[in-house]
Design a protein around this motif. Sequence first.
Motif, PDB file in Angstrom:
ATOM      1  N   MET A   1     -12.833  62.214  57.133  1.00  0.00           N
ATOM      2  CA  MET A   1     -12.621  62.601  55.723  1.00  0.00           C
ATOM      3  C   MET A   1     -13.516  63.794  55.396  1.00  0.00           C
ATOM      4  SD  MET A   1     -11.080  61.646  52.858  1.00  0.00           S
ATOM      5  CE  MET A   1     -11.214  61.953  51.120  1.00  0.00           C
ATOM      6  N   MET A   2     -12.910  64.860  54.891  1.00  0.00           N
ATOM      7  CA  MET A   2     -13.679  66.058  54.552  1.00  0.00           C
ATOM      8  C   MET A   2     -14.436  65.859  53.243  1.00  0.00           C
ATOM      9  SD  MET A   2     -12.487  69.453  55.884  1.00  0.00           S
ATOM     10  CE  MET A   2     -11.656  69.746  57.425  1.00  0.00           C
ATOM     11  N   GLN A   3     -15.632  66.389  53.221  1.00  0.00           N
ATOM     12  CA  GLN A   3     -16.362  66.452  51.952  1.00  0.00           C
ATOM     13  C   GLN A   3     -16.181  67.847  51.368  1.00  0.00           C
ATOM     14  OE1 GLN A   3     -20.147  65.100  53.834  1.00  0.00           O
ATOM     15  NE2 GLN A   3     -20.404  64.109  51.865  1.00  0.00           N
ATOM     16  N   THR A   4     -16.000  67.912  50.070  1.00  0.00           N
ATOM     17  CA  THR A   4     -15.863  69.223  49.412  1.00  0.00           C
ATOM     18  C   THR A   4     -17.046  69.446  48.491  1.00  0.00           C
ATOM     19  OG1 THR A   4     -13.482  68.983  49.487  1.00  0.00           O
ATOM     20  CG2 THR A   4     -14.327  70.665  48.034  1.00  0.00           C
ATOM     21  N   PHE A   5     -17.862  70.431  48.836  1.00  0.00           N
ATOM     22  CA  PHE A   5     -19.027  70.751  48.007  1.00  0.00           C
ATOM     23  C   PHE A   5     -18.756  71.959  47.132  1.00  0.00           C
ATOM     24  CE2 PHE A   5     -21.116  67.626  50.230  1.00  0.00           C
ATOM     25  CZ  PHE A   5     -21.257  67.879  51.590  1.00  0.00           C
ATOM     26  N   THR A   6     -17.569  72.529  47.254  1.00  0.00           N
ATOM     27  CA  THR A   6     -17.324  73.841  46.649  1.00  0.00           C
ATOM     28  C   THR A   6     -17.157  73.794  45.134  1.00  0.00           C
ATOM     29  OG1 THR A   6     -15.032  73.497  47.291  1.00  0.00           O
ATOM     30  CG2 THR A   6     -16.332  74.941  48.665  1.00  0.00           C
ATOM     31  N   ASN A   7     -17.086  72.603  44.570  1.00  0.00           N
ATOM     32  CA  ASN A   7     -16.879  72.541  43.126  1.00  0.00           C
ATOM     33  C   ASN A   7     -18.185  72.470  42.341  1.00  0.00           C
ATOM     34  OD1 ASN A   7     -14.116  72.591  43.446  1.00  0.00           O
ATOM     35  ND2 ASN A   7     -14.000  70.392  43.745  1.00  0.00           N
ATOM     36  N   GLN A   8     -19.301  72.373  43.051  1.00  0.00           N
ATOM     37  CA  GLN A   8     -20.575  72.247  42.344  1.00  0.00           C
ATOM     38  C   GLN A   8     -21.045  73.627  41.909  1.00  0.00           C
ATOM     39  OE1 GLN A   8     -23.696  70.159  44.391  1.00  0.00           O
ATOM     40  NE2 GLN A   8     -24.683  69.671  42.472  1.00  0.00           N
ATOM     41  N   SER A   9     -21.125  73.809  40.621  1.00  0.00           N
ATOM     42  CA  SER A   9     -21.480  75.104  40.051  1.00  0.00           C
ATOM     43  C   SER A   9     -22.992  75.324  40.158  1.00  0.00           C
ATOM     44  CB  SER A   9     -21.047  75.114  38.591  1.00  0.00           C
ATOM     45  OG  SER A   9     -21.083  76.389  38.058  1.00  0.00           O
ATOM     46  N   PRO A  10     -23.450  76.538  40.457  1.00  0.00           N
ATOM     47  CA  PRO A  10     -22.637  77.720  40.744  1.00  0.00           C
ATOM     48  C   PRO A  10     -22.197  77.769  42.215  1.00  0.00           C
ATOM     49  CG  PRO A  10     -24.966  78.305  40.734  1.00  0.00           C
ATOM     50  CD  PRO A  10     -24.891  76.842  40.388  1.00  0.00           C
ATOM     51  N   ILE A  11     -20.975  78.240  42.439  1.00  0.00           N
ATOM     52  CA  ILE A  11     -20.516  78.387  43.813  1.00  0.00           C
ATOM     53  C   ILE A  11     -21.154  79.641  44.423  1.00  0.00           C
ATOM     54  CG2 ILE A  11     -18.352  77.112  43.571  1.00  0.00           C
ATOM     55  CD1 ILE A  11     -16.930  79.873  43.305  1.00  0.00           C
ATOM     56  N   ILE A  12     -21.409  79.565  45.720  1.00  0.00           N
ATOM     57  CA  ILE A  12     -22.039  80.680  46.442  1.00  0.00           C
ATOM     58  C   ILE A  12     -20.951  81.369  47.271  1.00  0.00           C
ATOM     59  CG2 ILE A  12     -23.868  81.374  48.030  1.00  0.00           C
ATOM     60  CD1 ILE A  12     -24.798  79.983  45.337  1.00  0.00           C
TER      61      ILE A  12
END
Length: 329
Positions: A1-12
């Motif tokens: 299962m993939m984890q998605t960290f990209t929604n945590q602001s601010p994105i880098i």
Amino acid sequence: MMQTFTNQSPIIIAHRGASGYRPEHTLASYELAIDLGADYIEPDLVMTKDGILIARHENEISETTDIVDHVEFAHLKTTKIIDSEIKTGWFTEDFTIAQIKTLTAKEPIPKIRPQNAIYNGMFTIPTFTEIIDLVKDKSEKIGRNIGIYPETKHPSYFQEIGLPLEAALLLNLQDIDLPIFIQSFEVSNLKELSQKTDLPLVQLINDIGKPYDFVIDNDQRTYRDLLTPKGLKEIAEYAEAIGVHKNLLIPRDIPGKLLSPTSLIIDAHAANLQVHAWTFRNEDFFLPLELQGNPQKEYEIFFNLGVNGVFTDYPDLAIKQKYSQLNQK
């Protein structure tokens, strides 16, 4: 299962990859950015003669490739008008992908980044397909979804010469289960894209000038006119975010010191738009006068202002500061 960290602001957002460490827009630059923890990598896209999207900051490639050393292409040197600017050199739309693949990348600002010049001649020019394959592969290997944040470069120009970028872009992004933002400095191509895709779009806004499609259409508005409450509301009808020159968020005085912040982040959020700021770099040449030698402080200031994302040439420093501030909350 993939984890998605990209929604945590601010994105880098790794600007042209980890372009502070490797020549920009190379697979090596993008891969290093991912390894350093970037949420998104950012390829600028232009077109070849045979309709292949490749990653270059400009369609004129003498500053970013070894084209001048290729005598077999000397006859292709020419002068063109690109978005009202006269440019002389070699242009991607005059080369097939096979010809482009004989070139190698070089560091465009070697005096500022001599550490990157040692990689000159080592890396080829990537296609957008190769970039997508890299991101898919890396996402799977590390168990973290990496986003792709492509920019359509000079869309009106490429449309005029019969090599439109948008159809090829959407075709490449079809059935890709990764976070995507599509960005452009022009307005009309984003509006057109909004009718053809549900992918989130980003209106890029400079601190000077106007979108080139406004020039063509004799539209009197400038970039700054897009930042009024009315302008932001109109952008929100077709885009999810604005990608803004950071001087529009915190202006600088004539010597180069930071002034008071503007209300743009508050205004954009009120219009339901995210704000992604560009471009963050470590070198004193680019930093505000009072922050020279302290690039980390610049991130701290802009993160505290409430930006939803930053474009950076040094994603590791941005990430370090992001988590330092998150841990303090």
